[in-house]
Enzyme design. Sequence first.
Site, PDB file in Angstrom:
ATOM      1  N   VAL B  16       0.835  -1.204   0.000  1.00 35.37           N
ATOM      2  CA  VAL B  16       0.000   0.000   0.000  1.00 35.37           C
ATOM      3  C   VAL B  16       0.870   1.255   0.000  1.00 35.37           C
ATOM      4  CG1 VAL B  16      -1.731   1.315   1.313  1.00 35.37           C
ATOM      5  CG2 VAL B  16      -1.963  -1.176   1.071  1.00 35.37           C
ATOM      6  N   CYS B 131     -10.710  -2.405   3.200  1.00 32.30           N
ATOM      7  CA  CYS B 131     -10.757  -2.415   1.735  1.00 32.30           C
ATOM      8  C   CYS B 131     -12.047  -2.989   1.173  1.00 32.30           C
ATOM      9  CB  CYS B 131      -9.560  -3.186   1.184  1.00 32.30           C
ATOM     10  SG  CYS B 131      -9.280  -4.767   2.004  1.00 32.30           S
ATOM     11  N   ARG B 237     -10.520 -15.671   1.003  1.00 33.06           N
ATOM     12  CA  ARG B 237      -9.315 -15.371   0.226  1.00 33.06           C
ATOM     13  C   ARG B 237      -9.315 -16.264  -1.007  1.00 33.06           C
ATOM     14  NH1 ARG B 237      -6.742 -10.973   1.284  1.00 33.06           N
ATOM     15  NH2 ARG B 237      -6.444 -11.487   3.480  1.00 33.06           N
ATOM     16  N   HIS B 244     -10.297  -6.979  -5.223  1.00 34.18           N
ATOM     17  CA  HIS B 244     -11.304  -7.756  -4.493  1.00 34.18           C
ATOM     18  C   HIS B 244     -12.624  -7.730  -5.267  1.00 34.18           C
ATOM     19  CE1 HIS B 244      -8.563  -7.996  -1.270  1.00 34.18           C
ATOM     20  NE2 HIS B 244      -9.152  -7.261  -0.349  1.00 34.18           N
TER      21      HIS B 244
END
Lengths: 333, 333
Positions: B16, B131, B237, B244
């Site tokens: 990030v 997120c 996951r 995502h």
Amino acid sequence: MNEPKNVAIVGATGAVGVEMLQCLEQRNFPVKNLTLLASARSAGKRMTFRGAEIEIQELTHDSFQGIDIALFSAGGGISKEFAPSAAAAGAIVIDNSSAFRMEDDVPLVVPEINGDQALKAPRGIIANPNCSTIITLMALAPLHSAFGLKSIIASTYQAVSGSGAQGILELEEQIQAMAKGDPITPKVYQHPIVSNVIPEVDAFTESGYTKEELKMLHEGRKILNLPELRVSCTCVRVPVVRSHSISVTAQFDQEVSVEAARAAYAGKPGVAVRDNPAERLYPVPLDTTGKDDCLVGRIRKNLVFNNALDLWVVGDQVRKGAALNAVQIAELL
Amino acid sequence: MNEPKNVAIVGATGAVGVEMLQCLEQRNFPVKNLTLLASARSAGKRMTFRGAEIEIQELTHDSFQGIDIALFSAGGGISKEFAPSAAAAGAIVIDNSSAFRMEDDVPLVVPEINGDQALKAPRGIIANPNCSTIITLMALAPLHSAFGLKSIIASTYQAVSGSGAQGILELEEQIQAMAKGDPITPKVYQHPIVSNVIPEVDAFTESGYTKEELKMLHEGRKILNLPELRVSCTCVRVPVVRSHSISVTAQFDQEVSVEAARAAYAGKPGVAVRDNPAERLYPVPLDTTGKDDCLVGRIRKNLVFNNALDLWVVGDQVRKGAALNAVQIAELL
């Protein structure tokens, strides 16, 4: 199961056909003679059953003389064309395609749930349900018996073997390409499947839902004999070789606790609970691959609705979702 | 945005952090001086910003003299320890960790949704949401404005980059191993992630839900200012490098049609509709990677509840789910 049967596998070389042969062998199904049928392209090849080589024959309308049980898994078109010939020749057809599933005079059977239906097949055809539907219902049927199922919201994580051998090949080729840094050109799927997920399984309908998504609704109602059952489903292909996973929200008529839900699986065949958050225990696709049982975990109170649970179910869709279920139906006959 | 600012990135070498630097550059953020902070292990390395090399410094409590804006993305522990020092030195902290998100005197901001909150930060700390929550709410906020959001049921398909650089490395190593047929030993995750999906993101809580799953509930309520919002979430996951995807069932106070839902996105920044079943158009992770916009598709009437939609939203969780959102917050100041 006393008298040995003459069994045919239609689509013997496909992913499910190969698994059907293995299930017959592993379960000691009383086979008198095994006939392997496929397209002209595969005719003449050999496959091994109980140590003996069997030559694959080309599928024709005359392939079914003397056959007692015909296991079909060669796509809906082949089933529509050849299943009536097999039934006319006196075979009981167990069809893995979607061709006959919703016909009123064709039973749609998961042996652990509605096995009694297999004995009433007026057309000589019994349908094997959709793979995601079988796996989801294996998890929900024991809860339905205990608490009364009202609705299902499901999101699937479906393996590429659901697209047959070509799906497996596509993922394997793309894994090789990604490992080497080569460009990836999708063939089977609309997009690359490696390092991607694709919310498109089977064709789109006018409603915006895919056929696959509507199967869980229509087939679920028929198998559970719940014409009012409500089901909303999102089907997604994921880069997994084998075993489908389904994230399920299920609402019930009666109050349900996590403990009572876990207890409802006790003694139920074909499904096992793997659910201990404190030990980080839950099912994953690699755990069920090549196994008969569907696994249920992540059972918890849904936080939106009363009398509802969230859960996670995983099963080998080539096996329980297709070949094993078909052979189990044959065992009922 | 008129006066150039002294900006620091804490955790500059992480997935990030690297993206934050790129967002500052690509968006022409008015940076006077950029300070890159990381652990002692990374100190002395150099990163390039606007063509100039900047040496990474070791993070200490004295790192923030003269800093106007400190972007934190080095995990909750680092944020808890160093964010108060940064704020005390006069910097506005924009924190990507979960350390302060649920504190009453820390605004939790998605600029397109509640950007006004960024101007009220009594402790000098603004939190960047989770997120999956950002991406899901980017899809739901326009629908909430139009129809009134009542509940969310979500299943996620989360990329390995959500676990930082180590998650990407784990998937890449396992893809190499699978391509060569080598054995796979999981390190970052509890199970192999290649050819698998894992319904465990962040730690389990007593409720059976993971922390990640509860973030969408608690953070969603705070961001949308809907204390009664009901959210039930399953976080999974998947073997995807980046972006995502979330399968969402959303129930509304008012009646909603697919056409009205699509229309609700017109003119809304940061989110775009990609939804044409007839053309097989829908979002996939590869489409959003490296892009600012979240994409929404597969919009259809939910078949269980009235006034409810099923939809599929995809976004780059390193970018809009983390770095971009933080830089957008900085732009509001």
